[in-house]
Design a protein around this motif. Structure first.
Motif, PDB file in Angstrom:
ATOM      1  N   GLU A 147       0.834  -1.200   0.000  1.00  0.00           N
ATOM      2  CA  GLU A 147       0.000   0.000   0.000  1.00  0.00           C
ATOM      3  C   GLU A 147       0.872   1.256   0.000  1.00  0.00           C
ATOM      4  O   GLU A 147       0.570   2.242  -0.652  1.00  0.00           O
ATOM      5  CB  GLU A 147      -0.907   0.006   1.233  1.00  0.00           C
ATOM      6  CG  GLU A 147      -1.734   1.278   1.385  1.00  0.00           C
ATOM      7  CD  GLU A 147      -2.502   1.329   2.693  1.00  0.00           C
ATOM      8  OE1 GLU A 147      -3.015   2.412   3.011  1.00  0.00           O
ATOM      9  OE2 GLU A 147      -2.585   0.297   3.391  1.00  0.00           O
ATOM     10  N   ILE A 148       1.973   1.195   0.768  1.00  0.00           N
ATOM     11  CA  ILE A 148       2.871   2.346   0.926  1.00  0.00           C
ATOM     12  C   ILE A 148       4.268   1.921   0.490  1.00  0.00           C
ATOM     13  O   ILE A 148       4.740   0.842   0.861  1.00  0.00           O
ATOM     14  CB  ILE A 148       2.902   2.805   2.396  1.00  0.00           C
ATOM     15  CG1 ILE A 148       1.508   3.251   2.847  1.00  0.00           C
ATOM     16  CG2 ILE A 148       3.925   3.921   2.607  1.00  0.00           C
ATOM     17  CD1 ILE A 148       1.349   3.310   4.353  1.00  0.00           C
ATOM     18  N   VAL A 149       4.933   2.751  -0.303  1.00  0.00           N
ATOM     19  CA  VAL A 149       6.323   2.525  -0.705  1.00  0.00           C
ATOM     20  C   VAL A 149       7.118   3.726  -0.225  1.00  0.00           C
ATOM     21  O   VAL A 149       6.797   4.872  -0.564  1.00  0.00           O
ATOM     22  CB  VAL A 149       6.457   2.358  -2.232  1.00  0.00           C
ATOM     23  CG1 VAL A 149       7.923   2.144  -2.613  1.00  0.00           C
ATOM     24  CG2 VAL A 149       5.593   1.197  -2.718  1.00  0.00           C
ATOM     25  N   ALA A 150       8.141   3.482   0.596  1.00  0.00           N
ATOM     26  CA  ALA A 150       8.866   4.591   1.207  1.00  0.00           C
ATOM     27  C   ALA A 150      10.342   4.241   1.367  1.00  0.00           C
ATOM     28  O   ALA A 150      10.698   3.072   1.539  1.00  0.00           O
ATOM     29  CB  ALA A 150       8.270   4.918   2.573  1.00  0.00           C
ATOM     30  N   PRO A 151      11.234   5.241   1.321  1.00  0.00           N
ATOM     31  CA  PRO A 151      12.648   4.995   1.610  1.00  0.00           C
ATOM     32  C   PRO A 151      12.842   4.608   3.068  1.00  0.00           C
ATOM     33  O   PRO A 151      11.994   4.909   3.923  1.00  0.00           O
ATOM     34  CB  PRO A 151      13.317   6.339   1.284  1.00  0.00           C
ATOM     35  CG  PRO A 151      12.228   7.348   1.408  1.00  0.00           C
ATOM     36  CD  PRO A 151      10.968   6.656   1.006  1.00  0.00           C
ATOM     37  N   ALA A 180      10.019   4.185   9.714  1.00  0.00           N
ATOM     38  CA  ALA A 180       9.601   4.219  11.126  1.00  0.00           C
ATOM     39  C   ALA A 180       8.379   5.106  11.296  1.00  0.00           C
ATOM     40  O   ALA A 180       7.418   4.741  11.995  1.00  0.00           O
ATOM     41  CB  ALA A 180      10.750   4.706  12.007  1.00  0.00           C
ATOM     42  N   ARG A 181       8.391   6.259  10.657  1.00  0.00           N
ATOM     43  CA  ARG A 181       7.243   7.175  10.743  1.00  0.00           C
ATOM     44  C   ARG A 181       5.993   6.540  10.134  1.00  0.00           C
ATOM     45  O   ARG A 181       4.892   6.666  10.681  1.00  0.00           O
ATOM     46  CB  ARG A 181       7.589   8.474  10.009  1.00  0.00           C
ATOM     47  CG  ARG A 181       6.487   9.533  10.077  1.00  0.00           C
ATOM     48  CD  ARG A 181       6.968  10.838   9.473  1.00  0.00           C
ATOM     49  NE  ARG A 181       7.331  10.664   8.071  1.00  0.00           N
ATOM     50  CZ  ARG A 181       8.069  11.536   7.379  1.00  0.00           C
ATOM     51  NH1 ARG A 181       8.553  12.603   7.980  1.00  0.00           N
ATOM     52  NH2 ARG A 181       8.326  11.318   6.112  1.00  0.00           N
ATOM     53  N   GLU A 182       6.170   5.810   9.021  1.00  0.00           N
ATOM     54  CA  GLU A 182       5.025   5.162   8.387  1.00  0.00           C
ATOM     55  C   GLU A 182       4.467   4.042   9.258  1.00  0.00           C
ATOM     56  O   GLU A 182       3.251   3.813   9.294  1.00  0.00           O
ATOM     57  CB  GLU A 182       5.421   4.615   7.012  1.00  0.00           C
ATOM     58  CG  GLU A 182       5.755   5.687   5.968  1.00  0.00           C
ATOM     59  CD  GLU A 182       4.554   6.542   5.601  1.00  0.00           C
ATOM     60  OE1 GLU A 182       3.393   6.123   5.865  1.00  0.00           O
ATOM     61  OE2 GLU A 182       4.755   7.644   5.075  1.00  0.00           O
ATOM     62  N   ILE A 183       5.333   3.349   9.972  1.00  0.00           N
ATOM     63  CA  ILE A 183       4.884   2.290  10.891  1.00  0.00           C
ATOM     64  C   ILE A 183       4.030   2.886  12.002  1.00  0.00           C
ATOM     65  O   ILE A 183       2.946   2.395  12.327  1.00  0.00           O
ATOM     66  CB  ILE A 183       6.080   1.513  11.476  1.00  0.00           C
ATOM     67  CG1 ILE A 183       6.752   0.663  10.401  1.00  0.00           C
ATOM     68  CG2 ILE A 183       5.625   0.630  12.643  1.00  0.00           C
ATOM     69  CD1 ILE A 183       8.057   0.019  10.839  1.00  0.00           C
ATOM     70  N   VAL A 184       4.507   3.969  12.605  1.00  0.00           N
ATOM     71  CA  VAL A 184       3.761   4.617  13.678  1.00  0.00           C
ATOM     72  C   VAL A 184       2.404   5.103  13.184  1.00  0.00           C
ATOM     73  O   VAL A 184       1.371   4.911  13.835  1.00  0.00           O
ATOM     74  CB  VAL A 184       4.581   5.790  14.283  1.00  0.00           C
ATOM     75  CG1 VAL A 184       3.739   6.548  15.308  1.00  0.00           C
ATOM     76  CG2 VAL A 184       5.847   5.263  14.935  1.00  0.00           C
TER      77      VAL A 184
END
Length: 363
Positions: free
Chosen positions: A344-348, A353-357
């Motif tokens: 759903e989310i692709v991130a560097p 960590a921010r996306e997990i939170v």
């Protein structure tokens, strides 16, 4: 352009074996070999290789001493440690990674391994991944590189602050992180940024041999705000705590019939899995119990382990996050998840960590 490699080992047989393995790949050129750390420093200065494979236990100058001097001499060089498959070897290997080593390959049968071909594919992949990292990254300051740590790894939280967090074993949310080649350094860019009061349990499945996962879990515990330990059969998943799947076993979960929580179970099945522990096995098991309150994360690694698990988590309504190609040392596992519709989310890596939170706090 060929990847120029310096092979360092005190055993002539090992130097020959490693050279032969690497030279089966047309993209790799072994420019020289060295018999100890002192010899390695001299040849590094003369030849300026892209990657060095470095033994740990050597006379004259050992691998750790050599490593600390190498980065002052050649800040761009990437180092793959070649260590013994023992508990002591694991501890020293992670010390080397704290000094700045890129990754490691464990010798399959002791300091002098006649069967190095068993890990030949892994060795080639990690040397090529190290070269890719060298090309991609700008040269860090000498202080940063000598320390060998990301900013996250250097920010060791105080034990006193973490002890205030009371483990909560309630049946709530879980984060499952799968990672392979390049994983230890990538995880150290992510996990130290997760808060101690994260409203979820965290499971890390890193492809790693059995003797290494205990030391790796301790290393995470030393540097992260969350408590980390190597998972044991019968452990209860707890909010604000992390576990590392032990090498040689798959980690699955089961409902605790006596309480409203979830227990960890270790199994050797399926025995034919390409990797043990397997990311897919853990993700499928976890999503069966946690459903949409599962966060799946797939990071750097070869192959496709975890891609199907990410699809299952997304189909169950959970949140899935894949590492972007811009930071993935090896884009195999994340790419497979993305191509199968499991991300759903692709991130560097520095944003994960921010996306997990954010994902945990959706519910």
């Amino acid at each position: 352009m060929s990847i120029r490699v310096l092979v360092v080992d005190d055993s002539a047989m090992m130097r020959k074996a490693i050279r032969q393995i690497l030279e089966t790949d047309l993209d790799i050129e072994v420019v020289a070999t060295a018999r100890d750390g002192e010899d390695a420093l001299k040849k590094d200065q003369e030849l300026s290789p892209d990657v060095i494979t470095l033994d740990i236990n050597m006379p004259v100058m050992d691998g750790l001493t050599c490593l600390s001097l190498l980065f002052d001499q050649n800040p761009k060089v990437q180092v793959v440690m070649v260590s013994s498959l023992t508990q002591e070897g694991a501890i020293t290997t992670f010390e080397a990674m704290e000094l700045g080593a890129f990754d490691y390959v464990a010798k399959p049968s002791g300091t002098v391994s006649a069967n190095m071909h068993i890990v030949g594919r892994e060795l080639i992949a990690k040397v090529k991944a190290a070269a890719k990292r060298r090309r991609r990254r700008s040269v860090p300051s000498s202080t940063q590189h000598s320390a060998g740590r990301s900013a996250a790894a250097m920010e060791r939280p105080a034990r006193r602050e973490r002890s205030l967090i009371v483990p909560d074993h309630g049946y709530r949310k879980v984060v499952v992180i799968g990672v392979s080649t390049g994983g230890p350094s990538t995880l150290m860019e992510i996990l130290p940024h997760l808060p101690a009061d994260l409203d979820a349990a965290v499971i890390v499945v890193q492809h790693m041999p059995p003797t290494f996962t205990t030391s790796f879990a301790k290393r995470l515990d030393d540097y992260c705000q969350l408590r980390f330990s190597e998972a044991k059969a019968g452990d209860r998943l707890a909010r604000g705590q992390g576990v590392v799947a032990p090498g040689g076993h798959h980690l699955v979960v089961k409902k605790n019939a006596m309480r409203d929580d979830v227990l960890i179970r270790l199994t050797s099945q399926p025995a034919n899995a390409l990797f043990i522990p397997s990311v897919d096995v853990t993700m499928h098991s976890v999503v069966e119990f946690f459903g949409k309150k599962t966060v799946g994360v797939l990071l750097t690694g070869m192959g496709a382990d975890g891609a199907d698990g990410m699809v299952a988590i997304r189909q169950a309504g959970g949140v899935t996050i894949a590492e972007d190609a811009s930071t993935a040392v090896v884009f195999g596992m994340p790419r497979e998840a993305i191509e199968r519709g499991g991300a759903e989310i692709v991130a560097p890596s520095h944003q994960i960590a921010r996306e997990i939170v954010k994902a945990v706090n959706r519910w």
